[in-house]
Design a protein around this motif. Sequence first.
Motif, PDB file in Angstrom:
ATOM      1  N   GLY A 163      17.588  24.811  18.307  1.00 34.42           N
ATOM      2  CA  GLY A 163      15.886  23.760  17.276  1.00 34.42           C
ATOM      3  C   GLY A 163      16.998  22.814  15.929  1.00 34.42           C
ATOM      4  N   GLY A 164      16.010  21.906  15.965  1.00 35.80           N
ATOM      5  CA  GLY A 164      16.346  21.180  15.027  1.00 35.80           C
ATOM      6  C   GLY A 164      15.285  20.262  14.692  1.00 35.80           C
ATOM      7  N   MET A 165      15.288  18.761  14.042  1.00 34.04           N
ATOM      8  CA  MET A 165      14.716  17.591  13.860  1.00 34.04           C
ATOM      9  C   MET A 165      14.716  16.502  15.194  1.00 34.04           C
ATOM     10  SD  MET A 165      13.219  15.924  10.496  1.00 34.04           S
ATOM     11  CE  MET A 165      12.401  17.473   9.739  1.00 34.04           C
ATOM     12  N   VAL A 166      14.209  16.105  15.394  1.00 31.51           N
ATOM     13  CA  VAL A 166      13.805  14.907  16.634  1.00 31.51           C
ATOM     14  C   VAL A 166      12.443  14.098  16.585  1.00 31.51           C
ATOM     15  CG1 VAL A 166      13.601  16.193  18.315  1.00 31.51           C
ATOM     16  CG2 VAL A 166      15.454  14.557  18.743  1.00 31.51           C
ATOM     17  N   GLN A 167      13.053  12.680  16.538  1.00 31.16           N
ATOM     18  CA  GLN A 167      11.760  11.825  17.034  1.00 31.16           C
ATOM     19  C   GLN A 167      11.388  11.767  18.188  1.00 31.16           C
ATOM     20  OE1 GLN A 167      13.508   8.283  16.083  1.00 31.16           O
ATOM     21  NE2 GLN A 167      13.076   8.166  13.841  1.00 31.16           N
ATOM     22  N   ALA A 168      10.386  11.386  18.350  1.00 35.41           N
ATOM     23  CA  ALA A 168       9.527  11.544  19.369  1.00 35.41           C
ATOM     24  C   ALA A 168      10.036  10.634  20.567  1.00 35.41           C
ATOM     25  CB  ALA A 168       8.268  10.676  19.370  1.00 35.41           C
ATOM     26  N   GLY A 169      10.512  11.237  22.026  1.00 38.59           N
ATOM     27  CA  GLY A 169      11.709  10.953  22.952  1.00 38.59           C
ATOM     28  C   GLY A 169      13.248  11.277  22.815  1.00 38.59           C
ATOM     29  N   GLY A 170      13.413  11.943  22.084  1.00 37.19           N
ATOM     30  CA  GLY A 170      14.623  12.639  21.685  1.00 37.19           C
ATOM     31  C   GLY A 170      14.601  13.536  22.854  1.00 37.19           C
ATOM     32  N   SER A 171      15.725  14.169  22.509  1.00 38.58           N
ATOM     33  CA  SER A 171      16.028  15.858  23.259  1.00 38.58           C
ATOM     34  C   SER A 171      16.640  16.812  22.863  1.00 38.58           C
ATOM     35  CB  SER A 171      17.070  15.405  24.522  1.00 38.58           C
ATOM     36  OG  SER A 171      16.768  14.412  25.507  1.00 38.58           O
ATOM     37  N   LEU A 172      16.411  17.776  22.912  1.00 38.39           N
ATOM     38  CA  LEU A 172      16.714  18.980  22.208  1.00 38.39           C
ATOM     39  C   LEU A 172      17.342  19.910  22.980  1.00 38.39           C
ATOM     40  CD1 LEU A 172      15.001  19.907  19.174  1.00 38.39           C
ATOM     41  CD2 LEU A 172      17.096  18.527  18.948  1.00 38.39           C
ATOM     42  N   ARG A 173      18.501  20.864  22.884  1.00 42.54           N
ATOM     43  CA  ARG A 173      18.860  21.820  24.033  1.00 42.54           C
ATOM     44  C   ARG A 173      18.396  23.140  23.291  1.00 42.54           C
ATOM     45  NH1 ARG A 173      23.966  23.777  27.220  1.00 42.54           N
ATOM     46  NH2 ARG A 173      23.569  24.166  29.410  1.00 42.54           N
ATOM     47  N   LEU A 174      18.194  23.886  23.820  1.00 42.07           N
ATOM     48  CA  LEU A 174      17.813  25.619  23.030  1.00 42.07           C
ATOM     49  C   LEU A 174      18.643  26.585  24.162  1.00 42.07           C
ATOM     50  CD1 LEU A 174      13.918  25.447  22.155  1.00 42.07           C
ATOM     51  CD2 LEU A 174      15.782  25.229  21.231  1.00 42.07           C
ATOM     52  N   THR A 175      18.955  27.576  23.127  1.00 43.21           N
ATOM     53  CA  THR A 175      19.832  28.085  23.980  1.00 43.21           C
ATOM     54  C   THR A 175      19.776  30.020  22.959  1.00 43.21           C
ATOM     55  OG1 THR A 175      22.189  26.898  23.768  1.00 43.21           O
ATOM     56  CG2 THR A 175      22.627  29.473  23.919  1.00 43.21           C
ATOM     57  N   CYS A 176      19.729  30.818  23.972  1.00 46.66           N
ATOM     58  CA  CYS A 176      19.398  32.048  23.863  1.00 46.66           C
ATOM     59  C   CYS A 176      20.094  33.162  23.897  1.00 46.66           C
ATOM     60  CB  CYS A 176      17.881  32.526  23.773  1.00 46.66           C
ATOM     61  SG  CYS A 176      17.555  34.270  23.819  1.00 46.66           S
ATOM     62  N   ALA A 177      21.375  33.547  23.460  1.00 47.45           N
ATOM     63  CA  ALA A 177      22.077  34.874  24.237  1.00 47.45           C
ATOM     64  C   ALA A 177      21.778  36.030  24.031  1.00 47.45           C
ATOM     65  CB  ALA A 177      22.953  34.109  23.226  1.00 47.45           C
ATOM     66  N   ALA A 178      21.715  36.341  24.613  1.00 49.39           N
ATOM     67  CA  ALA A 178      21.054  37.970  25.352  1.00 49.39           C
ATOM     68  C   ALA A 178      22.575  38.989  25.201  1.00 49.39           C
ATOM     69  CB  ALA A 178      20.360  38.145  26.105  1.00 49.39           C
ATOM     70  N   SER A 179      22.050  39.748  24.367  1.00 53.71           N
ATOM     71  CA  SER A 179      23.466  41.214  24.362  1.00 53.71           C
ATOM     72  C   SER A 179      22.366  42.687  25.127  1.00 53.71           C
ATOM     73  CB  SER A 179      23.798  41.823  22.836  1.00 53.71           C
ATOM     74  OG  SER A 179      22.921  42.081  22.267  1.00 53.71           O
ATOM     75  N   GLY A 180      23.388  43.114  26.235  1.00 49.52           N
ATOM     76  CA  GLY A 180      22.523  44.896  26.651  1.00 49.52           C
ATOM     77  C   GLY A 180      22.182  44.043  28.163  1.00 49.52           C
ATOM     78  N   SER A 181      21.029  45.364  27.972  1.00 51.34           N
ATOM     79  CA  SER A 181      20.588  45.264  29.646  1.00 51.34           C
ATOM     80  C   SER A 181      20.912  43.920  30.047  1.00 51.34           C
ATOM     81  CB  SER A 181      19.439  45.918  29.480  1.00 51.34           C
ATOM     82  OG  SER A 181      20.069  46.998  29.251  1.00 51.34           O
ATOM     83  N   THR A 182      19.792  43.498  31.834  1.00 50.76           N
ATOM     84  CA  THR A 182      19.544  42.432  31.993  1.00 50.76           C
ATOM     85  C   THR A 182      18.227  42.829  32.715  1.00 50.76           C
ATOM     86  OG1 THR A 182      20.071  43.141  33.643  1.00 50.76           O
ATOM     87  CG2 THR A 182      22.190  41.417  32.464  1.00 50.76           C
ATOM     88  N   PHE A 183      17.174  42.007  32.486  1.00 57.37           N
ATOM     89  CA  PHE A 183      16.253  41.806  32.917  1.00 57.37           C
ATOM     90  C   PHE A 183      15.584  40.757  34.608  1.00 57.37           C
ATOM     91  CE2 PHE A 183      14.191  44.261  29.769  1.00 57.37           C
ATOM     92  CZ  PHE A 183      15.206  44.041  28.267  1.00 57.37           C
ATOM     93  N   ARG A 184      14.786  40.887  34.509  1.00 57.55           N
ATOM     94  CA  ARG A 184      13.872  40.119  35.890  1.00 57.55           C
ATOM     95  C   ARG A 184      13.126  39.245  35.348  1.00 57.55           C
ATOM     96  NH1 ARG A 184       8.879  39.659  38.863  1.00 57.55           N
ATOM     97  NH2 ARG A 184       9.587  39.329  40.635  1.00 57.55           N
TER      98      ARG A 184
END
Length: 123
Positions: A8-29
């Motif tokens: 996350g972060g601050m960006v101007q309208a029209g801009g782009s961001l890439r969110l990441t979610c690192a998971a540890s442990g079991s996997t899900f459907r």
Amino acid sequence: VQLQASGGGMVQAGGSLRLTCAASGSTFRSYAWFRQAPGKEREFVAAIVSYSGRGKYYADSVKGRFTISRDSAKNTLYLEMNSLKPDDTAVYYCAAGNPITSYVSASGGYSSWGQGTLVTVSS
């Protein structure tokens, strides 16, 4: 299962961001992103179902602008956000669970949640 959201972060309208979610442990459907803007309820953003990644679902408000993906080898979930608007400003949460397909947009279907990452889009 532990989920750790970042990007996350601050960006101007029209801009782009890439969110990441690192998971540890079991996997899900299913894995999903939800968001909560100040003074509003948490809302569904996008979900990906099954390990193949063929089942992807989006809220109408982000369709065509956001792309959800998952790297199963790394057990990591992503949300690519383009053409961001001020209305996209919110805390974004990643989630994992086993909801049936027709309920992938319901927060109650997810048993594991990340801590949230703030996205701020300025006009």
